[in-house]
Scaffold this motif. Sequence first.
Motif, PDB file in Angstrom:
ATOM      1  N   ARG A   1       0.835  -1.210   0.000  1.00  0.00           N
ATOM      2  CA  ARG A   1       0.000   0.000   0.000  1.00  0.00           C
ATOM      3  C   ARG A   1       0.863   1.251   0.000  1.00  0.00           C
ATOM      4  O   ARG A   1       0.617   2.207  -0.747  1.00  0.00           O
ATOM      5  CB  ARG A   1      -0.898  -0.043   1.241  1.00  0.00           C
ATOM      6  CG  ARG A   1      -1.948   1.062   1.335  1.00  0.00           C
ATOM      7  CD  ARG A   1      -1.444   2.308   2.050  1.00  0.00           C
ATOM      8  NE  ARG A   1      -0.742   1.979   3.279  1.00  0.00           N
ATOM      9  CZ  ARG A   1       0.115   2.818   3.864  1.00  0.00           C
ATOM     10  NH1 ARG A   1       0.396   3.999   3.330  1.00  0.00           N
ATOM     11  NH2 ARG A   1       0.739   2.466   4.991  1.00  0.00           N
ATOM     12  N   PHE A   2       1.915   1.242   0.813  1.00  0.00           N
ATOM     13  CA  PHE A   2       2.826   2.380   0.910  1.00  0.00           C
ATOM     14  C   PHE A   2       3.507   2.641  -0.437  1.00  0.00           C
ATOM     15  O   PHE A   2       3.557   3.782  -0.926  1.00  0.00           O
ATOM     16  CB  PHE A   2       3.857   2.080   2.000  1.00  0.00           C
ATOM     17  CG  PHE A   2       4.952   3.092   2.156  1.00  0.00           C
ATOM     18  CD1 PHE A   2       4.667   4.414   2.459  1.00  0.00           C
ATOM     19  CD2 PHE A   2       6.277   2.710   2.018  1.00  0.00           C
ATOM     20  CE1 PHE A   2       5.688   5.337   2.627  1.00  0.00           C
ATOM     21  CE2 PHE A   2       7.303   3.622   2.179  1.00  0.00           C
ATOM     22  CZ  PHE A   2       7.006   4.945   2.487  1.00  0.00           C
ATOM     23  N   PHE A   3       4.011   1.573  -1.081  1.00  0.00           N
ATOM     24  CA  PHE A   3       4.693   1.747  -2.364  1.00  0.00           C
ATOM     25  C   PHE A   3       3.717   2.204  -3.452  1.00  0.00           C
ATOM     26  O   PHE A   3       4.064   3.031  -4.298  1.00  0.00           O
ATOM     27  CB  PHE A   3       5.371   0.437  -2.776  1.00  0.00           C
ATOM     28  CG  PHE A   3       6.613   0.121  -1.983  1.00  0.00           C
ATOM     29  CD1 PHE A   3       7.292   1.110  -1.287  1.00  0.00           C
ATOM     30  CD2 PHE A   3       7.098  -1.183  -1.934  1.00  0.00           C
ATOM     31  CE1 PHE A   3       8.434   0.814  -0.556  1.00  0.00           C
ATOM     32  CE2 PHE A   3       8.242  -1.484  -1.207  1.00  0.00           C
ATOM     33  CZ  PHE A   3       8.915  -0.479  -0.514  1.00  0.00           C
ATOM     34  N   GLU A   4       2.509   1.661  -3.447  1.00  0.00           N
ATOM     35  CA  GLU A   4       1.519   2.084  -4.441  1.00  0.00           C
ATOM     36  C   GLU A   4       1.221   3.576  -4.310  1.00  0.00           C
ATOM     37  O   GLU A   4       1.093   4.293  -5.307  1.00  0.00           O
ATOM     38  CB  GLU A   4       0.230   1.266  -4.282  1.00  0.00           C
ATOM     39  CG  GLU A   4       0.342  -0.187  -4.689  1.00  0.00           C
ATOM     40  CD  GLU A   4       0.448  -0.350  -6.197  1.00  0.00           C
ATOM     41  OE1 GLU A   4       0.167   0.620  -6.934  1.00  0.00           O
ATOM     42  OE2 GLU A   4       0.834  -1.450  -6.630  1.00  0.00           O
ATOM     43  N   ASP A   5       1.107   4.067  -3.090  1.00  0.00           N
ATOM     44  CA  ASP A   5       0.848   5.489  -2.876  1.00  0.00           C
ATOM     45  C   ASP A   5       2.011   6.339  -3.370  1.00  0.00           C
ATOM     46  O   ASP A   5       1.804   7.434  -3.908  1.00  0.00           O
ATOM     47  CB  ASP A   5       0.595   5.755  -1.386  1.00  0.00           C
ATOM     48  CG  ASP A   5      -0.736   5.207  -0.914  1.00  0.00           C
ATOM     49  OD1 ASP A   5      -1.610   4.996  -1.772  1.00  0.00           O
ATOM     50  OD2 ASP A   5      -0.888   4.974   0.306  1.00  0.00           O
ATOM     51  N   ILE A   6       3.239   5.860  -3.169  1.00  0.00           N
ATOM     52  CA  ILE A   6       4.400   6.613  -3.657  1.00  0.00           C
ATOM     53  C   ILE A   6       4.388   6.667  -5.183  1.00  0.00           C
ATOM     54  O   ILE A   6       4.562   7.729  -5.798  1.00  0.00           O
ATOM     55  CB  ILE A   6       5.709   5.990  -3.143  1.00  0.00           C
ATOM     56  CG1 ILE A   6       5.807   6.108  -1.629  1.00  0.00           C
ATOM     57  CG2 ILE A   6       6.914   6.667  -3.798  1.00  0.00           C
ATOM     58  CD1 ILE A   6       7.030   5.434  -1.026  1.00  0.00           C
ATOM     59  N   HIS A   7       4.190   5.514  -5.838  1.00  0.00           N
ATOM     60  CA  HIS A   7       4.157   5.480  -7.300  1.00  0.00           C
ATOM     61  C   HIS A   7       3.115   6.460  -7.851  1.00  0.00           C
ATOM     62  O   HIS A   7       3.343   7.103  -8.884  1.00  0.00           O
ATOM     63  CB  HIS A   7       3.811   4.070  -7.783  1.00  0.00           C
ATOM     64  CG  HIS A   7       4.948   3.098  -7.716  1.00  0.00           C
ATOM     65  ND1 HIS A   7       6.142   3.297  -8.351  1.00  0.00           N
ATOM     66  CD2 HIS A   7       5.055   1.897  -7.078  1.00  0.00           C
ATOM     67  CE1 HIS A   7       6.947   2.272  -8.122  1.00  0.00           C
ATOM     68  NE2 HIS A   7       6.323   1.405  -7.343  1.00  0.00           N
ATOM     69  N   ARG A   8       2.005   6.564  -7.177  1.00  0.00           N
ATOM     70  CA  ARG A   8       0.898   7.368  -7.687  1.00  0.00           C
ATOM     71  C   ARG A   8       1.154   8.870  -7.586  1.00  0.00           C
ATOM     72  O   ARG A   8       0.619   9.648  -8.385  1.00  0.00           O
ATOM     73  CB  ARG A   8      -0.384   7.003  -6.929  1.00  0.00           C
ATOM     74  CG  ARG A   8      -1.644   7.604  -7.526  1.00  0.00           C
ATOM     75  CD  ARG A   8      -2.900   7.133  -6.823  1.00  0.00           C
ATOM     76  NE  ARG A   8      -2.936   7.514  -5.420  1.00  0.00           N
ATOM     77  CZ  ARG A   8      -2.731   6.699  -4.401  1.00  0.00           C
ATOM     78  NH1 ARG A   8      -2.460   5.425  -4.632  1.00  0.00           N
ATOM     79  NH2 ARG A   8      -2.793   7.112  -3.159  1.00  0.00           N
TER      80      ARG A   8
END
Length: 670
Positions: A113-120
């Motif tokens: 979840r943390f990485f997905e938010d960063i990518h976005r």
Amino acid sequence: MTITRTINTSDGTQISENRSMCCRHVSSLLPELTDPERVVEASHEETSAAAVSPVHSEEPFSSLSRDKAFAEAAGPTAEDTAHPDRVPLRTSAASGARGPDGQVAEGDADLRRFFEDIHRTLPTNFTLNENIPCILYKGMRFCDPLRVVSHARRIDGTGWMLDLEILDGDMTPRRMPVSRMDLKSKPTMLLGALADRGFRLFCLREDFFEFLNIWDRAPRSWRADHPGWFEAPSDAPSYLRPDGTRHAPARAQAEAVLAEPLRDPYGRSGSLAGWQTEIARRAIDNPALVFAISAAHAGPLPRLVGLQTAGFNFFGTAASGKSLLLHVAASVLGHPEGVSPWSAATTGLHRLSAEAQDSLLALDGYPLRPDGQHRRALLAIGNDAGAGRALSARDPHGSKRWRRVILSTSETPLRSSLGQGKQAPPAPLLRRMIDLPAEIHAHGAFAALHGAADGASFTRGLERALRRHHGHLLPAFLERLIADLDRHAETLDADLQRLTTRIMAHAQRAAPSSPAADAPGAERLALVGCAGEMAIRFGLLPWPDGTASEAAHAMANLAQHLPTGSGWDASRARAELRRYAEKNDTRIVDLDAAPRPTGDVPLVGWQDRDHLYLSGDPLRGEVEALDDLLAAVDHILKPGGEARSKQYRMPATKVPDRPRVYRFDKAKLG
């Protein structure tokens, strides 16, 4: 290495400019670590060499950031969905493991979840490599993973800050609010706080701060300067715990962020079921223990019924179990040792009150002979204020009125301690801090030992259970309260009126001098009972219905204004003073005699033909409830030379250093 910079000119055309970039690690703020769990070989061939190079450009990053090429739109771009640097998340010892079906384990789910938010939301030209893991700037290592969750500000538009989420040294995402003012004025302190959490930079500090400033694609949120209830304009109220955790109803619209959350790694242990079995069940048939647990649940409730401070002081000897009552109450919120000594309140009541807003403030050990700072702190509680040094961010002028439930301990009633000063305790304090005796049963504060051999065994067993299980009750209570806040507030108001009326009516018949005989005192005692009953209805306390309200009623019957055991009348008080003078005859100087006694024996007073002069400290150390004794012999006490005091200032002609004493008329003393 060569990079290409695109410049948007004023006429709308674009110019490409090539710049060389040094790949040597010449300016990394923190040394590069070689932890095998943190640095993993990149699977992409094109990033394997660049990923280990720090960013250092001949041109400052700050000038690049001013390019429109770095401006971000509100929505995602094509680059956001491409992610050429994204690779499958690899597991590590700190981040959990995948199951046989390839699904991400719980620890990795949080990372995903943390990485997905960063990518976005990453700004242009920055990418995230999940294998290392690291944020890259044009293919070169820039910093450990982080993201700007939101841009927060106070309701009045001031206090802007970044709500960050960083990946700490244990591969765990952690929230970390950062003031924009601190970015400018305290950059070294901010970098130290990041390093303290295991977060690493591989770039210039100026470039890192500029990177945070251009992170535009994050929502707005509200800043809260202290825990407790928070209500944004046109939004449903929410509740913030001291660690920053927010409890909000489903209809809440905007996020609220606590400016200075506390880090408490021991705030939760064991389980809710374990606490209910090993601690709550031992409170049955122990009214003081039931009352303390209920009081810990009462912290969020005063705002709902229009109250400010509701305080209760358990007084008794060192072996009465009064401190254990505070530890049990603290375990409802977090660690059972989350109790502050009263000495901390003398200079830090502002801080303690801010942290305990709409919650429990536990203060242990009000001194038997308080100094001026202790008295000022106690008096400040009577005004719902803080004392000591004000906190500039939360209360710049020290004028904020705090709302909290207080549990305190002392050896004697607080009214008796305050009575040692120059003024009588103010009425607001007596309404807000109610003295309750701790020694009410054969085993001090405890009546039922639930199978323990004696009081000491019961206490030790309870202390061990507290260390195993704590920190689960209040979060569960808040979740249930906030889920239907309006209905629960309406029920609380009706229940509070009924229990207040019952407690006050009984006290007016049985003990008219009790604080429970007046509406303010009865209402505060009833609030604790209602809080416990609410927790019972929520299924959190394994007690029969009515247990908490009956405990509040029982403690109301024990509440008192007057210190116990004084019993001084004029005759007994005069006899006690004569006994004291005769016992200390060799330590009382006769000012009319010559020569005066010499030696190392400390003096306790002086006398002449008309008066007996006694020093206050030795007298107070030997005579119980001295202030009540002095009140009983007020007709023979002759103050002088001291404003608003019963003491007398000796003239220099009699004693050179002019001590303060109590002066008694010898003729009337008998």
